[in-house]
Design a protein around this motif. Structure first.
Motif, PDB file in Angstrom:
ATOM      1  N   SER A  44      -9.277   3.839   5.021  1.00  0.00           N
ATOM      2  CA  SER A  44     -10.257   4.845   5.399  1.00  0.00           C
ATOM      3  C   SER A  44     -10.825   4.540   6.784  1.00  0.00           C
ATOM      4  N   GLY A  45     -10.944   5.546   7.612  1.00  0.00           N
ATOM      5  CA  GLY A  45     -11.495   5.356   8.954  1.00  0.00           C
ATOM      6  C   GLY A  45     -10.470   4.912   9.967  1.00  0.00           C
ATOM      7  N   SER A  46      -9.189   4.896   9.575  1.00  0.00           N
ATOM      8  CA  SER A  46      -8.166   4.411  10.506  1.00  0.00           C
ATOM      9  C   SER A  46      -7.720   5.495  11.490  1.00  0.00           C
ATOM     10  N   GLY A  47      -8.179   6.735  11.297  1.00  0.00           N
ATOM     11  CA  GLY A  47      -7.867   7.783  12.271  1.00  0.00           C
ATOM     12  C   GLY A  47      -6.824   8.778  11.820  1.00  0.00           C
ATOM     13  N   LYS A  48      -6.512   8.798  10.511  1.00  0.00           N
ATOM     14  CA  LYS A  48      -5.474   9.705  10.001  1.00  0.00           C
ATOM     15  C   LYS A  48      -5.860  11.174  10.205  1.00  0.00           C
ATOM     16  N   SER A  49      -7.104  11.499   9.781  1.00  0.00           N
ATOM     17  CA  SER A  49      -7.530  12.897   9.914  1.00  0.00           C
ATOM     18  C   SER A  49      -7.645  13.294  11.375  1.00  0.00           C
ATOM     19  N   THR A  50      -8.129  12.373  12.191  1.00  0.00           N
ATOM     20  CA  THR A  50      -8.251  12.670  13.620  1.00  0.00           C
ATOM     21  C   THR A  50      -6.883  12.984  14.212  1.00  0.00           C
TER      22      THR A  50
ATOM     23  N   PHE B 289     -14.957   8.818  19.758  1.00  0.00           N
ATOM     24  CA  PHE B 289     -16.195   9.557  19.489  1.00  0.00           C
ATOM     25  C   PHE B 289     -17.364   8.701  19.900  1.00  0.00           C
TER      26      PHE B 289
ATOM     27  N   HIS C 196      -3.799   8.925   0.391  1.00  0.00           N
ATOM     28  CA  HIS C 196      -4.135   7.556   0.027  1.00  0.00           C
ATOM     29  C   HIS C 196      -3.254   7.086  -1.113  1.00  0.00           C
TER      30      HIS C 196
END
Ligand code: ATP
Ligand code: MG
Lengths: 402, 225
Positions: free
Chosen positions: B40-46, B11, B199
């Motif tokens: 958090s922010g490691s790209g799981k949702s992406t 992004f 998590h």
């Protein structure tokens, strides 16, 4: 997704935001109602004027002395002659045309009318028996002028309803005597009360034979000749034949003007229609304003419904479907509001019609159609942008709650 | 079922590119139960959005059931989402003005299923999720657990092959979370491929296969014995 489901879903989301929906509907309905009411008023005015004018007679052709056009200079003018008068023999000569059913010469003057102690100034109309039929007048009592030679100056008169009241009060008028200037006339009849039409009040008129009028006012001239053509199709022929007959009688000089009632009517009709159109157009601008309002409100709605749109995309709604949903909302909204506005406008026109019963108020169908189409059109047109914006929404961002 | 090869996604934040997925290659078989964990922010949702076709890779290949879905246009991707994929979100994302039953019905409406069959399938699902007496309640009248059950019903009404859940218990207390997890695990027993971002180690450790992401990359991939 079927059309029914699309419409159901759209109406659901409209109902979900009740205040917003009602406000948008109000804006659009007022616009449509304004168009309907204003064009109804314009159309009412037009019908009123046309009606009044038609009541003067049907298939009328009118001959006036003098030239109304400025084209060409007649030889008479060069030697300082005044244009030739229109006389009774001219009127008689016109009867040669077989396009003419009947005609009535008219001369006008004013005189002091009296019956004993009662007296007043009146307008005196000199004419013939034909006038009654040509002008669509009706008798209240007695007879109209006798159908004799127009050149015969008999001493009879017909009174307007108001003159009759003022000169005779409760006495019998028919058979009585009225003095006009220094002459006495026997009353043969009284006109039915008619009221004013086109600024001409037959109730305050005294009608005498045209020859008597000429004697009374010491003139030979006619104010005009009213001609009734044999039919609608004969109007133009009556007019051209009247012109050529008078041209021949007046030694080749075009010193009269012949106009048709149709031409005058058509002019009024054009002017008043243009007026109605203009007022309707101005009102239609409010519809465009309503359209812009709808666009604004829809853009806000999309911002508020971002998550819902994202969700619809996630569960498989393609962009086209999202667009369709927002179109459906706009279409439903404009349809319902323009119908409501139409009803509102009709109610408004009805109320105004009640308040001014002489005006034949009613919105013309083309104005109603145009208003409905404009409302629907603007509603849908102004939803294009919001709908496209909704369809372009990125579902990941829409669903994220950051 | 799911095959990712060298998938990259970054992004632009301000004018800095931020790599959310660096180079992911992954194969998930049909019917697997996979948990994805990581900071958090490691790209799981992406990654989950990528699998769910809500996002497109900048580079790399994505095959879903043998089909190269990254080449499909938006229309076709929407159809794949509708027919093959179910989503469960942390924040439920129910449509607030619709009742529970109507929220569940939504995917069927979009798919153009006829109303009678719709009603029957919704009723069945409401019954099996214990929501029958909540059918006419709107989301605001439901508890968190009930909302998530409605959301799961909505995600499964099209009988998708893949169920993607992004922190489905993140907004629930422990007990309710356990109920919801039992529901999801029940679905895996029926052959659904479940991919779960969480998590919560207690939850993540129950999966047959556990992925750990760190900084846009797969740090570990372990299977339960
Ligand atoms: N639409 C976006 N625009 C800009 N940056 C984004 C966007 N989506 C994700 N990112 C960035 O990509 C990286 C990965 O984000 P992602 O949401 O996948 O993390 P996550 O592992 O799900 O974190 P969390 O556990 O907090 O949900 C983050 O650095 C995030 O800031
Ligand atoms: Mg996340």
């Amino acid at each position: 997704m079927t059309l029914t489901d699309t419409l159901l879903f759209a109406s659901g989301s409209l109902r979900g935001a009740r205040t917003r929906t009602l406000l948008m509907m109000l804006a659009m309905a007022i616009g449509v109602a304004a168009v309907v009411v204003l064009t109804a008023l314009g159309e009412g005015a037009r019908r009123y004027v046309i009606g009044e004018f038609s009541s003067l007679g049907t298939n009328l052709v009118i001959v006036l002395p003098g030239r109304s056009e400025t084209s060409g200079i007649s030889p008479g003018m060069l030697v300082g002659q005044i244009p030739r008068e229109l006389v009774l023999d001219d009127a008689q000569a016109l009867l040669r045309s077989n396009a003419i059913r009947r005609l009535a010469p008219l001369s006008v003057g004013s005189a002091q009318a009296s019956n004993g102690a009662r007296n007043r100034e009146v307008m005196v109309l000199g004419s013939t028996a034909q006038l009654l039929a040509i002008r669509h007048m009706e008798m209240g009592e007695g007879q109209f002028l006798p159908d004799t030679d127009a050149r015969l100056a008999s001493s009879v008169c017909v009174l307007g309803a108001k003159i009759r009241r003022e000169l005779f009060a409760n006495e019998a008028a028919v058979g009585g005597w009225v003095k006009l200037g220094d002459r006495r006339f026997r009353v043969s009849g009284v006109l039915k009360e008619q009221g004013e039409s086109m600024g001409f009040n037959t109730d305050e008129l005294v009608i005498i034979p045209v020859a008597s009028a000429h004697q009374l006012f010491n003139t030979q001239a006619l104010l005009r000749i009213l001609i009734e053509a044999k039919g609608r199709d004969e109007i133009l022929r009556a007019r051209s034949e009247a012109e050529s007959i008078l041209l021949a009688r007046h030694s080749g000089e075009r010193d009269v003007t012949v106009i048709t009632q149709d031409a005058i009517l058509a002019t009024f009709d054009r002017i008043l229609r243009a007026l109605t159109l203009a007022v309707g157009g101005i009102a239609a601008i409010s519809l465009a304003v309503a359209g812009i309002l709808i666009m604004n409100v829809m853009l806000i709605a999309i911002a508020q419904r971002t998550q819902e749109i994202g969700l619809l995309k996630a569960i498989g709604a393609p962009p086209a479907q999202i667009r369709k949903l927002f179109f459906a909302e706009a279409a439903l909204l404009s349809l319902v509001s323009s119908l409501a506005g139409w009803a509102l406008g009709e109610i408004g026109s009805f109320v105004i019609g009640r308040a001014y019963p002489t005006l034949p108020i009613g919105a013309p169908w083309w104005a109603v159609l145009a208003a409905l189409a404009t409302a629907l059109g603007t509603g849908i047109l102004f939803s294009v942008m919001p709908a496209r914006r909704a369809a372009k929404l990125d579902p990941v961002l829409a669903l994220a709650r950051r | 079922m799911i095959r990712l090869e060298h998938v990259k996604r970054s992004f632009t934040v301000g004018d800095q590119p931020v790599a959310a997925l660096r180079d992911i290659s992954l194969h998930i078989a049909a019917g697997e139960y996979v948990s994805i964990m990581g900071p958090s922010g490691s790209g799981k949702s992406t990654l989950l959005n990528m699998i769910g076709l809500l996002d497109r890779p900048d580079a790399g290949l994505y095959l879903l059931a043998g089909q190269d879905v990254s080449q499909l246009n938006e229309e076709q991707q929407a159809q794949v989402r509708r027919d093959k994929i179910g989503f469960v979100f942390q924040f439920f994302h129910l449509v607030p003005r619709l009742t529970a039953a109507m929220n569940i019905e939504l995917p069927l409406i979009l798919a153009g299923v006829d109303p009678q069959e719709r009603k029957q399938r919704v009723d069945e699902l409401l019954a099996s999720y214990g929501l029958t007496n909540r059918a006419d309640h709107r989301p605001e009248q439901l508890s968190g657990g009930q909302r998530q059950r409605v959301a799961i019903a909505r995600a499964t009404i099209m009988r998708p092959a893949v169920l993607l859940a992004d922190e489905p218990t993140g907004n629930l207390d422990r007990a309710t979370g356990r109920e919801v997890m039992a529901l999801l695990e029940g679905l895996t027993e029926q052959g659904v491929t479940l991919i779960l971002v969480t998590h919560d180690h207690e939850i993540g450790d129950r999966a047959q296969r556990q992925l750990v992401m760190v900084d846009g990359q797969l740090a570990s991939d372990t299977r339960q014995p």
